[in-house]
Design a protein around this motif. Structure first.
Motif, PDB file in Angstrom:
ATOM      1  N   UNK A 156       0.678  -1.251  -0.025  1.00  0.00           N
ATOM      2  CA  UNK A 156       0.050   0.053  -0.121  1.00  0.00           C
ATOM      3  C   UNK A 156       0.802   1.299   0.066  1.00  0.00           C
ATOM      4  N   UNK A 157       0.219   2.463  -0.248  1.00  0.00           N
ATOM      5  CA  UNK A 157       1.071   3.783  -0.178  1.00  0.00           C
ATOM      6  C   UNK A 157       0.348   4.745   0.459  1.00  0.00           C
ATOM      7  N   UNK A 158       1.071   5.584   1.079  1.00  0.00           N
ATOM      8  CA  UNK A 158       0.447   6.447   2.129  1.00  0.00           C
ATOM      9  C   UNK A 158       0.836   7.986   1.571  1.00  0.00           C
ATOM     10  N   UNK A 159       0.329   8.825   1.972  1.00  0.00           N
ATOM     11  CA  UNK A 159       1.047  10.257   1.906  1.00  0.00           C
ATOM     12  C   UNK A 159       0.609  10.954   3.385  1.00  0.00           C
ATOM     13  N   UNK A 160       1.541  11.802   3.453  1.00  0.00           N
ATOM     14  CA  UNK A 160       1.688  12.526   4.808  1.00  0.00           C
ATOM     15  C   UNK A 160       1.733  13.897   4.742  1.00  0.00           C
ATOM     16  N   UNK A 161       1.361  14.676   5.665  1.00  0.00           N
ATOM     17  CA  UNK A 161       1.502  16.299   5.673  1.00  0.00           C
ATOM     18  C   UNK A 161       1.514  16.668   6.843  1.00  0.00           C
ATOM     19  N   UNK A 162       1.849  17.811   6.953  1.00  0.00           N
ATOM     20  CA  UNK A 162       1.709  18.641   8.477  1.00  0.00           C
ATOM     21  C   UNK A 162       0.566  19.407   8.631  1.00  0.00           C
ATOM     22  N   UNK A 163      -0.039  19.359   9.605  1.00  0.00           N
ATOM     23  CA  UNK A 163      -1.382  19.934   9.987  1.00  0.00           C
ATOM     24  C   UNK A 163      -0.985  20.683  11.466  1.00  0.00           C
ATOM     25  N   UNK A 164      -0.981  22.086  11.161  1.00  0.00           N
ATOM     26  CA  UNK A 164      -0.523  22.702  12.595  1.00  0.00           C
ATOM     27  C   UNK A 164       0.640  22.014  13.359  1.00  0.00           C
ATOM     28  N   UNK A 165       2.057  21.503  12.355  1.00  0.00           N
ATOM     29  CA  UNK A 165       3.107  21.253  12.820  1.00  0.00           C
ATOM     30  C   UNK A 165       2.878  19.728  13.335  1.00  0.00           C
ATOM     31  N   UNK A 189       2.702  15.983  12.314  1.00  0.00           N
ATOM     32  CA  UNK A 189       2.649  15.006  11.149  1.00  0.00           C
ATOM     33  C   UNK A 189       1.363  13.910  11.251  1.00  0.00           C
ATOM     34  N   UNK A 190       0.749  14.181   9.776  1.00  0.00           N
ATOM     35  CA  UNK A 190      -0.552  13.677   9.790  1.00  0.00           C
ATOM     36  C   UNK A 190      -0.728  12.566   8.462  1.00  0.00           C
ATOM     37  N   UNK A 191      -1.430  11.690   8.671  1.00  0.00           N
ATOM     38  CA  UNK A 191      -1.768  10.836   7.429  1.00  0.00           C
ATOM     39  C   UNK A 191      -2.942  11.748   6.681  1.00  0.00           C
ATOM     40  N   UNK A 192      -2.661  11.695   5.079  1.00  0.00           N
ATOM     41  CA  UNK A 192      -3.715  12.366   4.628  1.00  0.00           C
ATOM     42  C   UNK A 192      -4.248  11.668   3.119  1.00  0.00           C
ATOM     43  N   UNK A 193      -4.840  12.366   2.351  1.00  0.00           N
ATOM     44  CA  UNK A 193      -5.156  11.768   1.126  1.00  0.00           C
ATOM     45  C   UNK A 193      -6.251  10.601   1.443  1.00  0.00           C
ATOM     46  N   UNK A 194      -6.015   9.401   0.855  1.00  0.00           N
ATOM     47  CA  UNK A 194      -6.811   8.198   1.270  1.00  0.00           C
ATOM     48  C   UNK A 194      -5.976   7.173   2.034  1.00  0.00           C
ATOM     49  N   UNK A 195      -6.646   6.054   2.522  1.00  0.00           N
ATOM     50  CA  UNK A 195      -6.060   5.117   3.396  1.00  0.00           C
ATOM     51  C   UNK A 195      -6.382   3.639   2.933  1.00  0.00           C
ATOM     52  N   UNK A 196      -5.582   2.861   2.594  1.00  0.00           N
ATOM     53  CA  UNK A 196      -5.666   1.688   2.112  1.00  0.00           C
ATOM     54  C   UNK A 196      -6.871   1.295   1.466  1.00  0.00           C
ATOM     55  N   UNK A 197      -7.015   1.724   0.237  1.00  0.00           N
ATOM     56  CA  UNK A 197      -8.218   1.561  -0.689  1.00  0.00           C
ATOM     57  C   UNK A 197      -7.586   0.534  -1.790  1.00  0.00           C
TER      58      UNK A 197
END
Length: 299
Positions: A207-216, A218-226
């Motif tokens: 699987x592949x994940x995307x991450x980003x920073x939300x208010x500093x 580290x958070x999982x973003x986009x979609x998850x395990x579809x």
């Protein structure tokens, strides 16, 4: 359920259209609308796949809700009734297929975790005995389970193919500390998803994940395990040594390959049989993983 190839939401600011999702800018938040568009070989196909967008959104919701103990994520709600007034005005179009999320500063790395040897990883292993530069034991077969899941990043491409890179190259791009954090989080989320899926009779090959920073943070973003971001295999048909049947758009790829299409736009229209077969696969993946009967929106 009404098919959606393109969302048209008056009063909302369109941010961008991806291969599958339409994204609207809501200030500190985004509205992700999963359409029924489908792409193969990086080309958007003329036929939409019934229920596809809704399955992607609802399966992402399922995983986002269950992995918060591992990593925070951007999801606020998938219920239009809990979204801003301007969004609620389009509830009839958005039921089941919309995610209201917090904006994030995206990290431009695809965080890929592989638990089995397949796809581009299998191709590289045959040639060099490695996957993204990581040495693996000799004598592995296609679809073999790896001794441990491995983290194999890729550069994030908005158009065209993502490009596999080494962990060392990723560290050069985003720093050693962030690389270690992303590796750790990605593997932990994969292991959680793989354990749950296997208990439901499905193997999560990769699987592949995307991450980003939300208010500093580290958070999982986009979609998850579809099925669009993962390889799901039925456990009762698992047989290493060759490719596996999967809960994704493989029937579409196989049919396109059989036509002699040159993989350049425009793509040929899909036969109705292939469209319906693909739709059933998406729904089956949802039902198996969640244990819930798929109920299409009446809208």
């Amino acid at each position: 359920m009404t098919l959606m190839t393109v969302s048209e939401l008056s009063g909302l600011k369109l941010h961008s259209r991806g291969k599958v999702r339409d994204i609207y800018d809501l200030g500190a938040h985004l509205l992700l609308v999963a359409t029924d568009r489908v792409s193969a070989f990086d080309v958007i196909l003329p036929n939409p796949i019934p229920h596809k967008g809704a399955v992607l959104a609802q399966l992402s919701r399922f995983w986002f809700e269950r992995t918060r103990h591992i990593a925070s994520n951007h999801l606020v709600s998938t219920d239009p009734a809990e979204m801003p007034t301007a969004v609620r005005a389009h509830s009839h179009q958005l039921d089941k297929r919309a995610m209201y999320v917090r904006k994030a500063k995206r990290i431009d790395i695809e965080c890929v975790v592989r638990g089995y040897l397949a796809g581009s990883g299998w191709k590289e292993y045959r040639e060099r005995g490695t996957v993204c530069g990581q040495k693996l034991p000799a004598g592995l077969r296609e679809s073999d389970r790896l001794p441990e899941p491995i983290f194999t990043p890729a550069t994030k491409a908005d158009t065209g193919h993502d490009e596999n890179i080494s962990v060392e190259r990723m560290a050069e791009l985003v720093g050693h500390d962030l690389t270690e954090r992303l590796t750790d989080l990605s593997i932990k989320i994969y292991q959680f998803g793989a354990k749950h899926s296997e208990s439901k009779g499905i193997l999560l090959a990769d699987t592949k994940f995307e991450f980003g920073f939300i208010d500093s943070e580290l958070s999982l973003i986009d979609e998850a395990m579809t099925p669009d971001s993962s390889r799901f295999w039925p456990a009762d048909r698992y047989e290493p040594g060759h490719g596996q049947p999967s809960f994704d758009k493989q029937p579409i790829r196989d049919w396109l390959e059989s036509t002699g299409w040159d993989k350049k736009p425009p793509a040929p229209p899909l036969p109705e049989e292939i469209v319906q077969q693909s739709s059933r696969r998406y729904i089956e993946a949802y039902e198996c993983i969640t244990g819930e009967k798929w109920e299409a929106s009446a809208r």
